[in-house]
Each structure stands twice: as C-alpha cells, then as structure tokens.
Design a protein around this motif. Structure first.
Motif, PDB file in Angstrom:
ATOM      1  N   ARG A  81      45.478  32.081   3.493  1.00 36.09           N
ATOM      2  CA  ARG A  81      44.225  32.864   3.968  1.00 36.09           C
ATOM      3  C   ARG A  81      44.185  34.320   3.791  1.00 36.09           C
ATOM      4  N   SER A  82      45.426  35.148   3.949  1.00 39.60           N
ATOM      5  CA  SER A  82      45.383  36.486   3.600  1.00 39.60           C
ATOM      6  C   SER A  82      45.143  36.841   2.151  1.00 39.60           C
ATOM      7  N   LEU A  83      45.624  35.741   1.307  1.00 41.66           N
ATOM      8  CA  LEU A  83      45.797  35.901  -0.354  1.00 41.66           C
ATOM      9  C   LEU A  83      44.316  35.767  -0.572  1.00 41.66           C
ATOM     10  N   VAL A  84      43.368  34.693  -0.083  1.00 40.12           N
ATOM     11  CA  VAL A  84      42.227  34.566  -0.497  1.00 40.12           C
ATOM     12  C   VAL A  84      41.246  35.607  -0.063  1.00 40.12           C
ATOM     13  N   MET A  85      41.499  36.188   1.285  1.00 38.92           N
ATOM     14  CA  MET A  85      40.796  37.197   1.759  1.00 38.92           C
ATOM     15  C   MET A  85      40.810  38.487   0.866  1.00 38.92           C
ATOM     16  N   ASN A  86      41.816  38.615   0.465  1.00 36.87           N
ATOM     17  CA  ASN A  86      41.910  39.940  -0.349  1.00 36.87           C
ATOM     18  C   ASN A  86      41.263  39.629  -1.693  1.00 36.87           C
ATOM     19  N   ILE A  87      41.138  38.587  -2.285  1.00 31.10           N
ATOM     20  CA  ILE A  87      40.632  38.261  -3.519  1.00 31.10           C
ATOM     21  C   ILE A  87      39.247  38.586  -3.262  1.00 31.10           C
ATOM     22  N   SER A  88      38.723  37.826  -2.113  1.00 32.97           N
ATOM     23  CA  SER A  88      37.318  38.033  -2.040  1.00 32.97           C
ATOM     24  C   SER A  88      36.868  39.317  -1.586  1.00 32.97           C
ATOM     25  N   TYR A  89      37.567  40.225  -1.126  1.00 34.51           N
ATOM     26  CA  TYR A  89      37.578  41.578  -0.828  1.00 34.51           C
ATOM     27  C   TYR A  89      37.419  42.511  -2.172  1.00 34.51           C
ATOM     28  N   LEU A  90      38.157  42.043  -3.249  1.00 40.01           N
ATOM     29  CA  LEU A  90      38.230  42.881  -4.392  1.00 40.01           C
ATOM     30  C   LEU A  90      36.964  43.359  -4.955  1.00 40.01           C
ATOM     31  N   PRO A  91      35.775  42.224  -5.018  1.00 36.51           N
ATOM     32  CA  PRO A  91      34.828  42.711  -5.934  1.00 36.51           C
ATOM     33  C   PRO A  91      33.899  43.787  -4.786  1.00 36.51           C
ATOM     34  N   VAL A  92      34.166  43.943  -3.704  1.00 39.29           N
ATOM     35  CA  VAL A  92      33.591  44.985  -2.723  1.00 39.29           C
ATOM     36  C   VAL A  92      34.016  46.409  -3.351  1.00 39.29           C
ATOM     37  N   LEU A  93      35.402  46.376  -3.568  1.00 37.37           N
ATOM     38  CA  LEU A  93      35.936  47.811  -4.201  1.00 37.37           C
ATOM     39  C   LEU A  93      35.718  48.009  -5.586  1.00 37.37           C
ATOM     40  N   ASN A  94      35.732  46.763  -6.402  1.00 42.05           N
ATOM     41  CA  ASN A  94      35.432  46.903  -7.812  1.00 42.05           C
ATOM     42  C   ASN A  94      33.992  47.984  -8.115  1.00 42.05           C
ATOM     43  N   PRO A  95      34.303  48.792  -9.078  1.00 43.90           N
ATOM     44  CA  PRO A  95      32.996  49.589  -9.460  1.00 43.90           C
ATOM     45  C   PRO A  95      32.081  48.939 -10.006  1.00 43.90           C
ATOM     46  N   ASP A  96      30.830  49.031  -9.460  1.00 47.23           N
ATOM     47  CA  ASP A  96      29.742  48.362  -9.881  1.00 47.23           C
ATOM     48  C   ASP A  96      29.454  48.019 -11.401  1.00 47.23           C
ATOM     49  N   ILE A  97      29.606  49.104 -11.958  1.00 48.35           N
ATOM     50  CA  ILE A  97      29.498  49.170 -13.426  1.00 48.35           C
ATOM     51  C   ILE A  97      30.460  48.126 -14.209  1.00 48.35           C
ATOM     52  N   ILE A  98      31.777  48.044 -13.778  1.00 45.00           N
ATOM     53  CA  ILE A  98      32.591  47.058 -14.234  1.00 45.00           C
ATOM     54  C   ILE A  98      31.804  45.575 -14.021  1.00 45.00           C
ATOM     55  N   THR A  99      31.549  45.524 -12.530  1.00 48.44           N
ATOM     56  CA  THR A  99      31.019  44.060 -12.185  1.00 48.44           C
ATOM     57  C   THR A  99      29.500  43.845 -13.232  1.00 48.44           C
ATOM     58  N   GLY A 100      28.992  44.952 -13.314  1.00 48.70           N
ATOM     59  CA  GLY A 100      27.735  44.522 -14.074  1.00 48.70           C
ATOM     60  C   GLY A 100      28.135  44.346 -15.528  1.00 48.70           C
ATOM     61  N   VAL A 101      28.901  45.133 -16.154  1.00 48.10           N
ATOM     62  CA  VAL A 101      29.446  44.914 -17.560  1.00 48.10           C
ATOM     63  C   VAL A 101      30.186  43.571 -17.711  1.00 48.10           C
ATOM     64  N   SER A 102      30.846  43.231 -16.689  1.00 52.41           N
ATOM     65  CA  SER A 102      31.573  41.995 -17.018  1.00 52.41           C
ATOM     66  C   SER A 102      30.560  40.620 -16.867  1.00 52.41           C
ATOM     67  N   LEU A 103      29.692  40.881 -15.827  1.00 51.03           N
ATOM     68  CA  LEU A 103      28.872  39.674 -15.803  1.00 51.03           C
ATOM     69  C   LEU A 103      27.982  39.712 -17.010  1.00 51.03           C
ATOM     70  N   MET A 104      27.611  40.806 -17.622  1.00 54.35           N
ATOM     71  CA  MET A 104      26.834  40.704 -18.754  1.00 54.35           C
ATOM     72  C   MET A 104      27.786  39.937 -20.104  1.00 54.35           C
TER      73      MET A 104
END
Lengths: 350, 266
Positions: B92-115
C-alpha cells in the motif's frame, strides 16, 4: 429446546501462519443464550465472524438447521450482528439506519415505519427517528445498533463485545435489558465477551476459550463450580491453585496435609493441581484448622473481606464476611466437596 | 511599533506576491492600448474578448477538457484509492508513493514524456491526446483527496451493510460512496481546476487547431501587446481562485468535522 440450530463441525482457521482456531466443535440450540468467553486473542471473535460469514474457515463446516452454509455470503444468512464499535451508518439518521435491512427486503413503507417504531420502543429510543448518529451518546448508539439488527427478525443475533465501550453502570443495565430482550423475543443470542461476570450473569451456556481451543462448555453454574481445568478455574472468578499429590482415589495431599475429596480416577501418587475457591476456605480457630496461617492483609470488598493468609508454602486468598485482624494466626478448613482436582496443565497467566 | 512592523512585513510579502496580478487586473480596464499610461476605465477589452473566435474556441476546449478529464480521473482515482486502501501495509505505501510521484514530477517532464509516448504509440496529436494527458496528471490528485476519507471509514461499516442483507454492490453505492463523497467531490473540483490551469503539459500534447485558453494566451502574448490578454488572464485567475477557495473550505470543514467526531467518541 434440543434442536441444533447452528453447528460448527471441526472448524479450524489459520491467518497466515497463526492458528486462530483449532478443531472447534460447537452447537447452538434454538432460543439459547450462548456466550463465548475468553481472553483477547483466544479466537472468540473469529468464531463469531465465521458464523456471520465474514471469514471462511480453513477447514470444517458451518451448519444451519442441518444445511451446510460454510460458503454462503453474509447477506444470504439469517443471522445479524451487533458490532463492537456499533458500525452505524453516519450519513443516515436513526430511522434510516434501522430501516436499512427492511428497505433491502423491499418491505412496503408503512410496514417499515411500523416495525422501526416498535423497535425504537423496545430499545427505549422512541422519538429519536430523525436524530443524527453523531448526536447520540455511546449508550444510545449501542441501542440503535441492536435495533438495526433485531428489526430483521434474525434467527440468530451475534453480539461482539457490545457493552465493552460503555461505563460500568450503563453496562449492568444493558446486561439485564439484553437478557430480557432475548427471552421475550425468543431469538438465539451468541455473545462474545472477555468479562467473566457478564458471561455468568446472562448466559444459558458458556463456552470458555483459550488459544483457539474450547476449554469447557457448560451452564454458568457448571463452569463456576466444576471447572474442567486450571485455565477455566483461574479465568472464571478467583481461585487458589496449589500443587498437590493424588495419593489414591478420594484422597489428596497438599500443604503438608491429607484431605478427603470427591475426585477419583487420577491414579496413585500422581502430581495434580488443586483448585479451591476463596469463599470455600473456612476460617476456624488456630487449633481446629487442618492448615494454619497468618493473616497478611485485609481488603474490604463491599459484600465480603478479601484476606491473604500466609501458610507454610502457599498464600491463600480467602473471601469471608467476617474480618480477622492482620498478623493473627488462624486455622483453615476445606470441605471435600470444595476441593477440585485437575490433571496438571498450563495456567492462563504463565 | 512591533505590531506595526509585523503587519508591514506581511503587507510587503503580499504586495510582492500579488502586485503583478493586481497590475494586470487594473490594466484590463484601461482604455489605452499602451501599458505605460492610464486612459480611463473601460470594459471594451472584455467585450472584444467575447467576440474573438479564437478565444471562444479555446474556451470551449478548455471547459470540455476540464469537465471530461475531471469526471474520468475522478472515477479512475476513486477506484484506485479504494483498491489501494484494501492492500496490505507494505504494498500500500509503495503504491501510494508511486502515485504521488507524478505530483512532484516537473510538468515539463510529464509533458515531454507524454509527447514522446504519443509519438511512439502513433496517436495523432489533438483533442484526444490533450484529454489523455489531463486525465493522467489529474488522477493522482483525486487519489490523494479520496484516500484520507477511506482511512477515516469504520472498517466494519461495509460488513454491517452485508450483514443486513446488502449485496456487495448495494453496500458499495449506499454505504461506502456516500461516506467518501466529500473526498470525491473535492478531488473532482481539484482536477477541474488543475485542468483549467495547465499550460505546460497541454502545450506538449495538443495538436493543430486544438488549444486551450492558456495556450491561446501564450501565443497571443508572443504576437505582441494585446490588452485582451489582460482581460482573459483576469477572468482565468478569478475562476481558478474561486474554485481553489471552494476546495480549501471543503477540506478545512472536513478536518473540523473529523475533530468533532473524535471529541464525541471520547
């Protein structure tokens, strides 16, 4: 009265590696008030959850009126539960909570209203229909939980330490009310508690448990007067437990003296546990006692005095309505009927 | 004197934080096109704003994407939170931390990686890709706002419903969902706000002809001074502000209610 309503056959339950229940065989008759009694972690709540359908036994069967219901889900069982912390629905008012089960059964609204009203009367909460759960006291929430279960007219009502969160006075009152309800409604109650006094007061049958094993099944009188082993003797009420030697049938030695007793069949010169209730030790003059001892302490308990009396190799706990002063030498006598002999076994607090 | 200094300091900080926005708001009512001079009060730019085809189209996309991504991520996030809450402690704590990661991830990285992902999967850029991107970055926020409600839930409540004859799905809809509803609504509002707010990720995941308001503001600003930008930015700021105030009031009310409940139990 003799019909077996509910029966557990060879039920065992393992959680990972811990064995919560070992070979439980138990039947419950119609209209019986059965109490599962034991220290916390003894498996009593697990039995309740297996009867309710919230846990599956690892091995064994659950029979209801002779039918195997082991794998039947909780919502198909004619059993309702009063949970320890009530588990009321906080987003519903008192009426909606009690009507929950009836609504599922698609009973007409006017009939639901009638039944809920009757239930609220039964638990002394008339006029509380529209109150929110948060606005009720612990005792009132308890009553709503009982009403919510009973309104479904279950064949068996399971109660998991329902009075544990209430204060002493409220608890005593509810004990009597629950017993009256059970008798007037004619519903089978299976009641879980760790409070031995509660068990003795309310039950027709007491099931004493320890470490996932049934220690003794019997009426409250049987359990108290004829405990089958040292655990039961120690757990139910206070006991003096001494090491003794069974010389032969009807004769036992402890505290350096030989006593007549009513037990037999232990063999000759066998070490045994001797259990004697504190109120069964009679205080006599120093010369008249089979054993002698010095009074070490006296505590007033209301109905009786509780005295600790130091004899040669054992400190006796004695309950008596008469007080002896601290430091006095007294004599102790025990009648053969009051001496309970048990084969050597484990004690609960070791 | 000390009190005065303390207040003055707070005033300075707020001035520093909000001065740009106040200047922007003030200029949105300036009738002069120039940024340097005040030419009198006007609502001209707001009127023009609502006549501008480009802005209205991007407003439409913004709202459609905000609503769709909020609803879909609310459903996904709620289901995920319920699943996570039933896990054992370590996973549970593992999955919680993994789902929390995108929140901390810089938007630009999220954006570029989705692209890069969309190029790799050979999906045409446009409305669909932007919607998928918004759902992706919204879902963790929904999980994070539903999770505390699930933790507060009495574990026996679900069993009590089954005990009273409810099927698992009836118990879920009538007992569990109403109990965690405040968290679901908060998560949905938060997702809606974040979707309106987003520029960076949208910029990387949108295609020809599909742009939301923040992309439109960006491209207008690059084309040169246009007071309509001020008016548009003012409206966006105010709507996001109002939504965030609603979310915050809901959350603090929740904490208060929880404290009250704990007090009655003791």
């Amino acid at each position: 009265m003799d019909e077996k309503l509910l029966e557990l056959v060879d039920v065992s339950k393992k959680f990972d590696i811990t064995e919560a229940l070992k070979d439980i065989n138990l039947y419950i008759r119609r209209n019986e008030f059965v109490t599962l009694l034991g220290p916390s972690g003894c498996g009593k709540t697990t039995i309740l959850r297996i009867i309710g359908g919230f846990e599956q036994p690892t091995t064994g069967k659950v029979l209801f009126e002779g039918q195997d219901i082991t794998s039947l889900p909780p919502y198909k069982r004619k059993v309702n539960t009063v949970f320890q912390r009530y588990a009321l629905f906080p987003h519903m008012d008192v009426f909606e909570n009690i009507a929950f089960g009836l609504n599922i059964k698609k009973i007409p609204n006017d009939e639901i209203e009638k039944k809920v009203k009757k239930m609220l009367e039964l638990v002394n909460l008339s006029g509380y229909e529209e109150r929110t759960i948060d606005s009720l006291s612990g005792g009132q929430q308890q009553r709503v939980a009982i009403a919510r279960a009973l309104v479904n007219e279950p064949d068996v009502l399971l109660l998991d330490e329902p009075l544990a969160a209430l204060d002493l006075k409220l608890r005593k009152g509810m004990q009597i009310e629950l017993k009256n309800m059970q008798q007037s409604l004619g519903i089978t109650f299976v009641y879980v508690t760790h409070d031995q006094e509660e068990a003795l007061t309310m039950s027709d049958t007491v099931v004493v448990m320890n470490d996932g094993v049934i220690q003794q099944i019997g009426s409250p009188e049987d359990i108290y007067n004829e405990p089958r082993n040292v655990f039961v003797a120690d757990f139910i009420g206070e006991s003096n437990i001494l090491d003794g030697i069974m010389i032969k049938d009807y004769l036992v030695e402890f505290g350096g003296q030989k006593f007549n007793c009513v037990d037999k069949g232990f063999g000759e010169n066998r070490p045994v546990d001797v259990v004697i209730r504190p109120e069964d030790v009679k205080i006599v003059g120093e010369e008249d006692g089979m054993l002698t001892g010095r009074v070490k302490s006296v505590i007033f308990k209301g109905v009786h005095y509780e005295m600790l009396v130091e004899s040669q190799d054992y400190t006796w706990m004695i309950h008596s309505t008469l007080m002896e002063p601290v430091g006095k030498m007294i004599g102790l006598n025990i009648l053969p009927d009051d001496i309970h002999i048990m084969a050597k076994g484990r004690r609960s607090h070791e | 004197m000390r009190k005065f200094l303390r207040r003055f300091y707070v005033f300075l900080i707020f001035l520093f934080l909000y001065a740009p926005i106040f200047v922007l708001m003030a200029y949105s009512f300036n009738s002069s096109r120039s940024r340097g001079a005040w030419g009198g009060f006007t609502l001209k730019w707001y009127r023009e704003l609502f006549r501008d085809r480009e802005i209205l189209t991007s407003l439409k996309y913004t709202i459609i994407i905000a609503i769709l991504s909020a609803v879909i991520s609310t459903i996904l996030g709620t289901a995920a939170a319920i699943g996570i809450s039933h896990m054992r402690k370590v996973p549970r704590s593992l999955v919680m931390n993994i789902s929390y990661l995108p929140v901390l991830n810089p938007d630009i990285i999220t954006g570029v990686s989705l692209m890069i992902l969309f190029i790799f999967a050979n999906i045409n850029f446009g409305f669909k890709t932007m919607l998928i991107a918004h759902i992706t970055f919204n879902t963790p926020y929904v999980i994070l706002s539903v999770m505390p409600k699930l933790k507060q839930l009495d574990t026996h409540i679900y069993e009590a419903a089954l005990d009273l004859g409810a099927t698992p799905s009836y118990a879920f809809w009538k007992v569990i969902i109403p109990q965690i509803m405040p968290g679901i609504v908060t998560g949905c509002l938060l997702a809606f706000t974040l979707s309106i707010d987003d520029f960076v990720i949208s910029f990387f995941t949108t295609g020809v002809g599909v742009s939301n308001l923040s992309i439109t503001v960006f491209s207008m600003a690059r084309r040169g001074v246009n007071p309509k930008i001020n008016a548009l930015s003012t409206l966006m700021f105010l709507s996001v502000l109002i939504l965030l105030i609603i979310v915050n009031v809901r959350m603090s009310r929740d904490i208060k209610a929880k404290k009250q409940r704990e007090a009655t139990l003791i």
